[in-house]
Design an enzyme around this catalytic site. Structure first.
Site, PDB file in Angstrom:
ATOM      1  CB  THR B 154     102.312  -2.845  77.968  1.00  0.00           C
ATOM      2  OG1 THR B 154     102.818  -4.123  78.197  1.00  0.00           O
ATOM      3  CG2 THR B 154     101.832  -3.152  76.436  1.00  0.00           C
ATOM      4  CE  LYS B 180     104.107  -6.243  75.791  1.00  0.00           C
ATOM      5  NZ  LYS B 180     102.953  -6.667  76.541  1.00  0.00           N
ATOM      6  CB  THR B 191     104.491 -16.511  76.859  1.00  0.00           C
ATOM      7  OG1 THR B 191     104.498 -17.790  77.178  1.00  0.00           O
ATOM      8  CG2 THR B 191     104.103 -15.619  78.030  1.00  0.00           C
ATOM      9  CD  GLU B 277     102.565  -6.044  84.906  1.00  0.00           C
ATOM     10  OE1 GLU B 277     102.361  -5.875  83.936  1.00  0.00           O
ATOM     11  OE2 GLU B 277     102.019  -7.109  85.715  1.00  0.00           O
ATOM     12  CG  ASN B 399      99.246  -6.265  87.644  1.00  0.00           C
ATOM     13  OD1 ASN B 399      98.909  -6.031  86.532  1.00  0.00           O
ATOM     14  ND2 ASN B 399     100.649  -6.844  87.880  1.00  0.00           N
ATOM     15  CB  THR B 404      91.437   2.994  86.615  1.00  0.00           C
ATOM     16  OG1 THR B 404      92.567   2.416  87.679  1.00  0.00           O
ATOM     17  CG2 THR B 404      90.197   2.362  86.426  1.00  0.00           C
TER      18      THR B 404
END
EC number: 2.3.1.35
Lengths: 404, 404
Positions: B154, B180, B191, B277, B399, B404
């Site tokens: 992702t 992933k 997790t 991230e 994040n 969107t």
């Protein structure tokens, strides 16, 4: 019971008989106030709630012991150095601060409580702290609340004060308070530094019970970054000068006073959350219709502490999936298939599933300086509210270089 | 016991008899692979560990049921949509994915496990998912591991694969895996998504035991952001084609295989942490000489999950006070006055107190792509290691606008 409160100015010095001062002693940056002193003209009842962190600052250790007596008359506070992880020398320094305050105030040493906030693991610059305490004593005044509130700030962008009065048995009783806190803030029994004064007459045991109640519903319901500090404490001094019949049992006055104390704590807690490091928004999460108050509080605190919810709020992204995810791992008991979620007034999920909603309206609900999230668990009658803030790049900037 | 492992390439398709594929079905972005299929040429033993989040994705619910039988032969996975908070329709869609895979693979439906990852609370685009499954079946190959690893990503910036082989009773046994995960990552029983294949012969109950052991020491020791996802799962399929005597009790082979399985899980877990991230660094926190393994794990996980430690690492700030603060609120039992802390090889605190240390050397220890923190509790003989990453402004950017 009528819950009528009158707003007051003056913060910690709003109640009768409390003096305060805040001076610049050179612990923080040149010219910034960093030593605060709070003094009651007469002996006062005292109560406190302290960090649950296993690593406790030296002032926490010293003050926990003293407040257990139920009486105190002064609080000396410094910012710029937490006096934590300084071993036996730290304990000696915390005691020396109290000694110096007692000397210049001419009161017994055990009547002085001490608190510190700032960087961990650096020796206290006592050559600057001690003269600062003497200077603060010289500046004590009934209008000194604002200077004291400024002197306890670290990364805070503004001082945090609150005060209100109520009537108990025909007597006007005032509660004042000040708090500091911006980072290392996470609900776990008392968070950051907060000092409350009141001229009410309250027995030490009732005062301790009521403070615990108020803190559980205010400071324990806020989170900035999930880190529980080593130096957190909330102290209250009650000097009885209002002349009300002493509150010594759970009578009507007890509940009136407890509600007012909770209100003062809640206002200060919201101010701390709003001033979270790097924050641009206050986030208020209310969980309703939970099976128990514990479930409601677990759920509200998990949502307000979620980095993913916090970044979505910052980005005005109506990502309610992150809200239900946080409720899911909160430990609260609930049925995922009954959960409704609102962002502001916009319902975005019903019965645990997506609703078609107006994206623009939902984004608008996240655009203001105050963002409200409502989670309806539809499994009981209990509720709780938690406060936090958005997570921004500025939080990272502040904390990537705090110490150096 | 000799713990000799040979490195292998091929990831999930490294063991004998495993085929895989990853195709672009149009669920994610145009042209990105988003449907993966893993297939064992013969029936296999299966075990799984799942999220503890009370809100569970539909595929988690369906797969938990099926894996309880102890057997499976295929796993179908999509990225781009988590199929979570979709109510009964979500369950129907997860089953339909398995049905379609069973149809095109010509195997019983209950032999197919299903997993999804992506945004929460949006209907599954089954008109794209089902043709994707058929396309993946057509592309199954013994070299398809890399494409499958890509299809489950992702916000990951790179695919995560690992494989190694060992010798059991004269037979070469291979373990392969892919994972992933980049955000919504926090240690709480399993997790993110991880799939492991092996040609070893292992009984279902031993396989489940060993997987739990391996996950507790790998995926449950990583944190990116403190959020435990709704869709986490780790699955292992063991098809027995290596010809080793079946592992069905705690004999020498059991421990040899369990260590190798733990190693594969640890490599994948580290890869997930490193790819957190917005991360620029892998953070490894080792806690030694704890009174119990539980204390060591609590302490290591708290440090690695602390936003304040993570931002200090990002800023190369040798702020060890945040490390001891996190150990303090971790819930671990220890004596704060005995704690030693090292950043890389630089000792920065001894017996819970500051040491004079070379700031430049300490900052250099935080400068690389891998940062090591060692906490010596000096109160026992147990240890644990946890992995995470730094917290950067880029995490916030990703994040604030993921959905969107």
């Amino acid at each position: 019971m009528s819950r009528t409160w009158e707003e007051k100015s003056g913060g910690i010095t709003a109640p009768r008989g409390f003096l305060a001062a805040g001076v610049a002693a050179g612990i923080k940056y040149k010219g910034k106030r960093d030593v605060a002193l709070i003094f009651s003209e007469v002996p006062a009842r005292a109560a406190g709630v302290f960090t649950t962190n296993r690593v406790k600052g030296a002032p926490v250790i010293v003050t926990m012991e003293r407040v257990a007596r139920g009486y105190a008359r002064a609080v000396v506070v410094n910012s710029g150095n937490a006096n934590t992880c300084n071993g036996e020398q730290g304990i000696r320094d915390a005691r020396a601060m109290a000694q110096e305050a007692a000397r210049v105030l001419n009161i017994p040493e055990e009547d002085v409580l001490v608190a510190s906030t700032g960087v961990i693991g650096q020796p206290m610059p006592m050559d600057r702290v001690l003269p600062g305490i003497a200077a603060a004593a010289r500046e004590l005044s009934p209008g000194g609340g604002a200077a004291a509130a400024e002197a306890i700030m670290t990364t805070d962008t503004e001082p945090k004060e609150a005060a209100l009065s109520l009537t108990l048995g025909g007597h006007t009783v005032t509660i004042g308070g000040m708090a500091k806190g911006s980072g290392m803030i996470h609900p776990r029994m008392a968070t950051m530094l907060c000092f409350i004064s009141t001229d009410a007459a309250v027995s030490p045991s009732c005062l301790q019970e009521m403070l615990r109640y108020a803190v559980d519903r205010s400071f324990n319901m806020i989170s900035v970054d999930g880190d529980t500090s080593t130096n957190d404490m909330v102290l209250v001094l009650a000097n009885g000068l209002a002349g009300n019949p002493e509150i010594a049992a759970e009578n009507e006055d007890y509940y009136l006073f407890r509600d007012a104390l909770t209100e003062v704590c809640s206002r200060l807690a919201r101010a701390v959350a709003r001033d979270g490091e790097g924050a641009t928004k206050l986030l208020e999460v209310k969980v309703i219709n939970a099976a128990s108050e514990k479930d409601a509080r677990l759920a509200a605190r998990a949502v307000v502490a979620s980095n993913l919810v916090k970044t979505a709020v910052y980005g005005r992204d109506a990502n309610w999936g992150r809200v239900i995810c946080a409720v899911g791992y909160s430990g609260a008991q609930f049925d995922p298939a009954r959960v409704d979620i609102y962002l502001g007034d916009v319902m975005v999920a019903r019965d645990g599933m997506a609703l078609p909603f107006d994206e623009e309206a939902a984004s608008a609900a996240l655009a203001g300086r105050e963002v409200r999230v409502l989670v309806d668990l539809k499994s009981g009658e209990c509720e709780a509210t938690a406060w936090g803030c958005d997570l921004t790049g500025e939080y990272v900037n502040i904390n990537a270089s705090y110490r150096t």
